[in-house]
Design an enzyme around this catalytic site. Structure first.
Site, PDB file in Angstrom:
ATOM      1  CG  ASP A 160       0.396   1.699  -0.110  1.00 46.55           C
ATOM      2  OD1 ASP A 160       0.851   0.665  -0.639  1.00 46.55           O
ATOM      3  OD2 ASP A 160      -0.416   2.453  -0.679  1.00 46.55           O
ATOM      4  CG  ASP A 176       6.500  16.803   3.362  1.00 44.28           C
ATOM      5  OD1 ASP A 176       6.955  16.276   4.393  1.00 44.28           O
ATOM      6  OD2 ASP A 176       6.125  17.998   3.328  1.00 44.28           O
TER       7      ASP A 176
HETATM    8  C1  IPM Z   1       0.401  -2.963  -0.957  1.00 46.15           C
HETATM    9  C2  IPM Z   1      -0.783  -2.734  -1.834  1.00 46.15           C
HETATM   10  C3  IPM Z   1      -2.048  -2.814  -0.992  1.00 46.15           C
HETATM   11  C4  IPM Z   1      -1.943  -1.748   0.076  1.00 46.15           C
HETATM   12  C5  IPM Z   1      -3.347  -2.660  -1.816  1.00 46.15           C
HETATM   13  C6  IPM Z   1      -3.445  -3.722  -2.890  1.00 46.15           C
HETATM   14  C7  IPM Z   1      -4.561  -2.655  -0.947  1.00 46.15           C
HETATM   15  O1  IPM Z   1      -0.662  -1.516  -2.483  1.00 46.15           O
HETATM   16  O2  IPM Z   1       0.497  -4.050  -0.359  1.00 46.15           O
HETATM   17  O3  IPM Z   1       1.258  -2.098  -0.885  1.00 46.15           O
HETATM   18  O4  IPM Z   1      -2.264  -0.576  -0.196  1.00 46.15           O
HETATM   19  O5  IPM Z   1      -1.509  -2.073   1.177  1.00 46.15           O
HETATM   20 MG    MG Z   2       1.169  -0.532  -2.169  1.00 47.40          MG
END
Ligand code: IPM
Ligand code: MG
Length: 354
Positions: free
Chosen positions: A244, A220
């Site tokens: 991500d 965060d």
């Molecule tokens: C990324 C994408 C993927 C992930 C999805 C499409 C599954 O968001 O490569 O960041 O979450 O890793």
């Molecule tokens: Mg992603």
């Protein structure tokens, strides 16, 4: 020298359009720098699944893994059950090929593209090292008493010492190779106590890298710092899920989803290169998507394949285009996909002449 064998999975939505521009740049780079490559194109994605019922069969996955590199456009389409094709293609490529590093550079080339006030390129030059084979991502969800009033849904955030050690060690190596030599661990160990494993392993491995300055931020706070003071960061190591999320924020700080690229790696094995954006199904086929992220992924691929001159030229072409004032917006639709590809090609030709 033998030809680089590259598997291409253009995928869903805008994937084919951005990959097409990436491949134009790859071709130009090969002519300018004299390397050879062979492409194997794979039709996998939602359309292919709708037609054949196949997502990514074992035999094809095996075949893809025999290449030197994979270029992936994007996967995701509302006609398929949520996450199924992503899991079956991106997930399997990352997990089954054990590509445990998801490398996501965040670099601002020109202030005009940063949504943050008074932020200059010197403030934004970091790399997120996202763990790529563990965490909530890889374990199937379970639903008990589905749709009942006492339903319980579960998907574990599970980390192994091996998985944690190898990603943290990779990040220390990366930090030690960069001028600033700073590594920040990003986790949520104050709430997700399983991530205490990251805390301990980070501490242990830091002893082997006395030249690397270490730091820590909870996810965060890391989001807050990335907006408030992005120069806080040099190299960041973090878990799959947090990586991500943090890198979408990072993508915006560097100019948007249209420019952010990534490499899925396991040193010594093939690499998988992709834009970090999704498939943007609504924009599919409209020639409005920004292909720079995919072109930048081509740059990362060339670097991984040992074509460092070509890699530097592709990255340099993107940088000089962004700094040139020739484009004023990186948003989808600001310029046609193919026109942007052509602009990068023009800059690439100019870089080579110098
Ligand atoms: C990324 C994408 C993927 C992930 C999805 C499409 C599954 O968001 O490569 O960041 O979450 O890793
Ligand atoms: Mg992603």
């Amino acid at each position: 020298m033998s030809a680089h064998r590259i598997a291409v999975i253009a995928g869903d939505g805008i994937g084919p359009e951005v990959v097409r521009e990436g491949l134009r740049v790859l071709k130009a780079a090969s002519e300018q720098f004299g390397f050879r490559y062979e492409l194997t194109e794979y039709p996998h994605g939602t359309e292919h699944w709708l037609k054949t019922g196949d997502i990514m069969p074992d035999a094809e996955l095996e075949e893809v893994s025999g290449h030197d590199a994979v270029l992936l456009g994007a996967i995701g389409d509302p006609r398929a059950p949520v996450g199924e094709i992503e899991r079956g293609i991106i997930g399997r490529l990352r997990w089954d090929l054990d590509l445990f590093v998801n490398l996501r550079p965040i670099k601002l080339h020109d202030s005009r593209f940063c949504p943050l006030k008074d932020t200059v390129p010197e403030d934004v030059d970091m790399v997120v090292v996202r763990e790529n084979t563990e965490d909530a991502y890889v374990h199937p969800a379970s639903f008990e008493n589905q749709n009942g009033p006492d339903e319980v849904a579960e998907q574990p955030m599970r980390y192994t010492r091996l998985g944690t050690e190898r990603i943290i060690r990779y990040a220390f190596e990366m930090a030690t190779s960069r001028p600033r030599k700073k590594l920040t661990l990003v986790d949520k160990a104050n709430a997700v106590r399983a991530q205490d494993l990251y805390t301990r392993v980070f501490e242990e491995i830091s002893g082997e890298y006395p030249d690397v300055e270490t730091d820590h931020a909870y996810i965060d706070a890391a989001c807050m710092w990335l907006v408030k003071n992005p120069s806080f960061f040099d190299v960041v190591v973090t878990t799959n899920l947090f990586g991500d999320i943090l890198t979408d924020l990072g993508a915006m700080v560097q100019g948007g989803m249209g420019v952010a690229a990534s490499a899925n790696l396991h040193p010594g094995k093939l690499g998988l290169f992709e834009p970090i954006h999704g498939s943007f199904p609504k924009a599919s086929g409209q020639n409005t998507a920004n292909p720079i992220a995919t072109i930048s992924a081509i740059g990362m691929m060339l670097s991984y394949l040992g074509e460092s001159e070509a890699a530097t030229a592709v990255e340099g072409a993107i940088a000089s285009l962004l700094q040139s004032g020739r484009i004023t917006s990186l948003s989808a639709g600001a310029l046609p996909t193919d026109a942007l590809g052509t602009l990068v090609l023009e800059e690439l030709a100019a870089v080579t002449v110098k």
